[in-house]
Scaffold this active site. Sequence first.
Site, PDB file in Angstrom:
ATOM      1  N   ASP A  53      -4.613 103.852 -69.247  1.00  8.06           N
ATOM      2  CA  ASP A  53      -5.300 104.981 -69.856  1.00  8.06           C
ATOM      3  C   ASP A  53      -4.387 105.584 -70.910  1.00  8.06           C
ATOM      4  OD1 ASP A  53      -7.486 104.680 -68.193  1.00  8.06           O
ATOM      5  OD2 ASP A  53      -6.801 106.170 -66.740  1.00  8.06           O
ATOM      6  N   ASP A  85     -18.796 104.559 -65.231  1.00  8.61           N
ATOM      7  CA  ASP A  85     -18.142 105.531 -64.357  1.00  8.61           C
ATOM      8  C   ASP A  85     -19.172 106.016 -63.351  1.00  8.61           C
ATOM      9  OD1 ASP A  85     -15.831 105.255 -65.832  1.00  8.61           O
ATOM     10  OD2 ASP A  85     -16.312 106.929 -67.170  1.00  8.61           O
TER      11      ASP A  85
END
Length: 256
Positions: A11, A130
């Site tokens: 990330d 997600d």
Amino acid sequence: MLTKRIIPCLDVANGDVVKGVEFRNHLKVGSIIELSERYNSEGADELVFYDIKASTTNSLVSKKWIKEVAKNISIPFCVAGGISSIDDAREVLNSGADKVSINSPAIEDPMLIKKLSKEFGSQCVVVGIDTFKNKNNYVVYAKTGSEKTKYETDLETIKWLNIVQEMGAGEIVLNCMNSDGKRSGFDLTQILKLQHYIEVPFIASGGAGSSDDFVDLFKKTYASGGLAASIFHKNIIDIPELKNHLKLKNINVRNT
């Protein structure tokens, strides 16, 4: 038998690699280039980079570090972050990425998946989902890179899985938000339910904390890859050790 893939996830925020828990409270954990070189040398099968700020600020992931990563590693890598057009995807791919991953931009415009698949081939187009268990339903969240922008969509995960595949997604990453960063194991309950609706290769993400978590994932589900972040970033387990453990459990993986 197809080999199972071990995929570190990086990330990225403001040029650094960060990690949070349940997509919150992100802290810096290292350098993009140093970590990507390390995972390349350790025998990772692929890397996935998520610029978690790009789509929340309506900007495109930086091409500068993509080019640097491409020069310094030899394994395939996928990049996500604000890719909302054919031109955006072309810039990222021409900078050296092997695949592009789209998430929130696809929710806002599902036809984007079809356009990218037609232009670059479905093998280049990954859709990240997600997914969050809300009471008895699995729902899709968008713009999860920031607590300020994260929101629950009106899409149930199963419905969205069907749509993205109809639109031409070549691969899916299931980011199970309930287990993200907790290192308590992959969300097998959710994966086992959702995999029945997936006809393309999919990668499971969220919750890996040990080598046995990967064993459980590959023995009990159809996942073609396991994606993890903190256990690799924090040296809880290294990739050669993980792959040796998987081989002992008769799980087919590439040599490191």
